[in-house]
Design an enzyme around this catalytic site. Structure first.
Site, PDB file in Angstrom:
ATOM      1  N   TRP A   1      34.481  44.785  45.836  1.00 37.44           N
ATOM      2  CA  TRP A   1      34.520  46.247  45.826  1.00 37.44           C
ATOM      3  C   TRP A   1      33.753  46.763  47.033  1.00 37.44           C
ATOM      4  CZ3 TRP A   1      30.470  49.626  43.242  1.00 37.44           C
ATOM      5  CH2 TRP A   1      30.847  50.969  43.248  1.00 37.44           C
TER       6      TRP A   1
ATOM      7  N   ASP B   1      28.822  42.537  37.423  1.00 37.62           N
ATOM      8  CA  ASP B   1      29.282  43.915  37.514  1.00 37.62           C
ATOM      9  C   ASP B   1      30.424  44.051  36.509  1.00 37.62           C
ATOM     10  OD1 ASP B   1      30.124  46.440  38.115  1.00 37.62           O
ATOM     11  OD2 ASP B   1      30.472  46.090  40.248  1.00 37.62           O
TER      12      ASP B   1
ATOM     13  N   LYS C   1      35.920  53.827  33.381  1.00 42.64           N
ATOM     14  CA  LYS C   1      37.304  53.437  33.151  1.00 42.64           C
ATOM     15  C   LYS C   1      37.656  53.361  31.663  1.00 42.64           C
ATOM     16  CE  LYS C   1      37.814  52.701  37.610  1.00 42.64           C
ATOM     17  NZ  LYS C   1      36.444  52.855  38.101  1.00 42.64           N
TER      18      LYS C   1
END
Length: 466
Positions: A194, A275, A311
């Site tokens: 990311w 993560d 999300k």
């Protein structure tokens, strides 16, 4: 003080400055200022030309102290959305930002979130500051959601949990902890990863390097390269891992590969740093998507986990997440938590309450919790259907014999197409498909109705652009 010289002239007697006006004192002109002096032998700020009837003046103008600050480049992901909004083409697609959309490609607020918010309104809850560590009820349910309520690390109070500003803020707080208490320790991040990971560690002054992860030849996991690089890292390094739905590739290790990764990290005395941004959103199962984290905890390792609810609950703008540190004892967890609070205080003082109450209400209520799981399954299912339809369209339209099955092997909201920068540029310039330049597309921004159009764009870009 930096300054520049400005010359002013008056071309007619009516527009010239009289001595009476000058002698009144300091004269201001816009942001420039000057004090007139009529003794040309001493300071001579005015040069009077009698033959032309003109007055020339020299004025000191301040130059900004910020002249040395250059314009920052646009964000590689958010900049895509800006370009998309400016496009008027009817078939345009925004596949850059990782945000869930409905089949009509509209933002979606979960029904269970609306119910939780209505409960909060009925209760008349206030907006008082939270403690530095966040909402106690949120911290409790979020750690249990991640590790399982019956996990020994929970029962033995070995997890230090601090609510933070979603996943990014949680990572940044953990980076500050590493910089202060593990000076010189390196963080290993996957290649690719990311885009914000590197920014976070750079700003926290934490050194980092990359381990191999993506194999462009197979459009799959370079497992041997990953293991080799983790073994070669200095002992005691932090290994940043994506708990599920790896961003940007969508490629996850298999359960057996996860076991091997855990063994190697433990043998090298590294510290796992997860993560977790998509728990429940990748497979539709909260437990399945947390399996990697729970595996490492079962190995008895100390580890860090950054969480986000952007999300899986659609709480993007609420900035709700947490940093969890699993320690070898409850005493160590208490000390770690105290230092996380100490780091958070001058950074942002305390976290937001609204989204934290939403999470606590949903996870803490059996009926709402079950409703949430059902909605997550629907969201994950829509993305799986889009993934399947895109694969079917590519396979039907591409007559070259290319194997597109890697799209089905990937998981989560992203797909790594294998397109290079020039091919990605063609997707945007010719086909009005907006995406990041590394070839990543967000399937959450794709509808079943536009899968064939996207397939045409991918095939054209792959075969006709070198």
């Amino acid at each position: 003080m930096a300054s520049t010289m400005l010359s002013l002239a008056s071309s007619s007697p009516s527009s010239s400055l009289s001595l009476r006006e000058i002698n009144k004192g300091k004269l201001n002109l816009g942001s420039a200022s000057f004090i007139p002096c009529l003794d040309k032998d001493k300071c001579n700020p005015f040069l009077k030309n009698k033959s032309l009837g003109r007055i020339s003046m020299t004025v000191a103008v301040n130059v900004s102290r910020f002249e040395g600050i250059t314009m920052a480049p646009p964000d590689p992901i958010l900049g895509v959305s800006e370009a998309f909004r400016a496009d008027t083409h009817e078939m345009k697609l925004n596949l850059g930002v990782g945000a869930y959309r409905t089949e009509e490609l509209q933002p979606y607020v979960l029904n269970v979130v609306r119910k939780a918010e209505n409960l909060m309104l009925e209760r008349g809850e206030n907006k008082e500051y939270l403690p530095i560590e966040g909402l106690v009820a949120f911290n409790k349910v979020t750690a249990e959601l991640l590790f399982g309520a019956d996990n020994p690390v929970i029962k033995q109070q070995r997890v230090a949990t601090v609510q933070s500003l979603s996943g990014t803020g949680s990572l940044r707080l953990a980076a500050a902890l590493i910089e202060r208490y593990f000076p010189g320790a390196k963080v290993l991040i996957s290649s690719p990863t990311w885009g914000n990971h590197k920014n976070i560690f750079n700003d926290a002054r934490v050194p980092w390097s990359e381990y191999r992860y993506y194999d462009p030849k197979t459009v799959g996991l370079d497992f041997e390269g990953m293991i080799s690089d983790i073994k070669a890292a200095p002992e005691g390094s932090f290994i940043l891992l994506h708990g599920c739905a790896h961003n940007p590739t969508g490629i996850d290790p298999t359960p057996d590969q996860w076991k091997k990764i855990a063994d190697v990290i433990q043998e090298k005395s590294h510290i796992p740093f997860f993560d977790v941004a998509y728990q429940g959103f990748a497979s539709g199962s909260l437990d399945e998507d947390a399996a990697s984290v729970r595996l490492f905890a079962a190995h008895g390792m100390e580890l860090l986990v950054a969480q986000s609810y952007s999300k899986n609950l659609g709480l993007y703008a609420e900035r709700i997440g947490a940093i969890n540190v699993v320690c070898s004892s409850s005493d160590a967890a208490a000390r770690v938590k105290s230092q996380l609070k100490r780091l958070a205080r001058p950074m942002y003082s305390n976290p937001p309450v609204h989204g934290a109450r939403v999470v606590a209400n949903i996870v803490g209520d059996p009926a709402l919790f079950n409703e949430w799981k059902a909605e997550m399954e629907l969201m994950a299912g829509r993305i799986k259907n889009v993934r399947q339809k895109l694969f079917d369209s590519l396979t039907a339209k591409d007559k070259s014999g290319k194997d597109w099955s890697f799209i089905l092997k990937q998981i989560g909201m992203f797909s790594f197409t294998g397109l290079n920068k020039a091919q990605s540029d063609n997707m945007t310039n010719k086909w009005h498909v907006y995406m990041t330049k590394d070839g990543r597309i967000s399937l959450a921004g794709l509808s079943l109705a536009k899968c064939e159009y996207l397939a045409d764009a991918v095939i054209d870009s792959f075969h006709n652009v070198s």
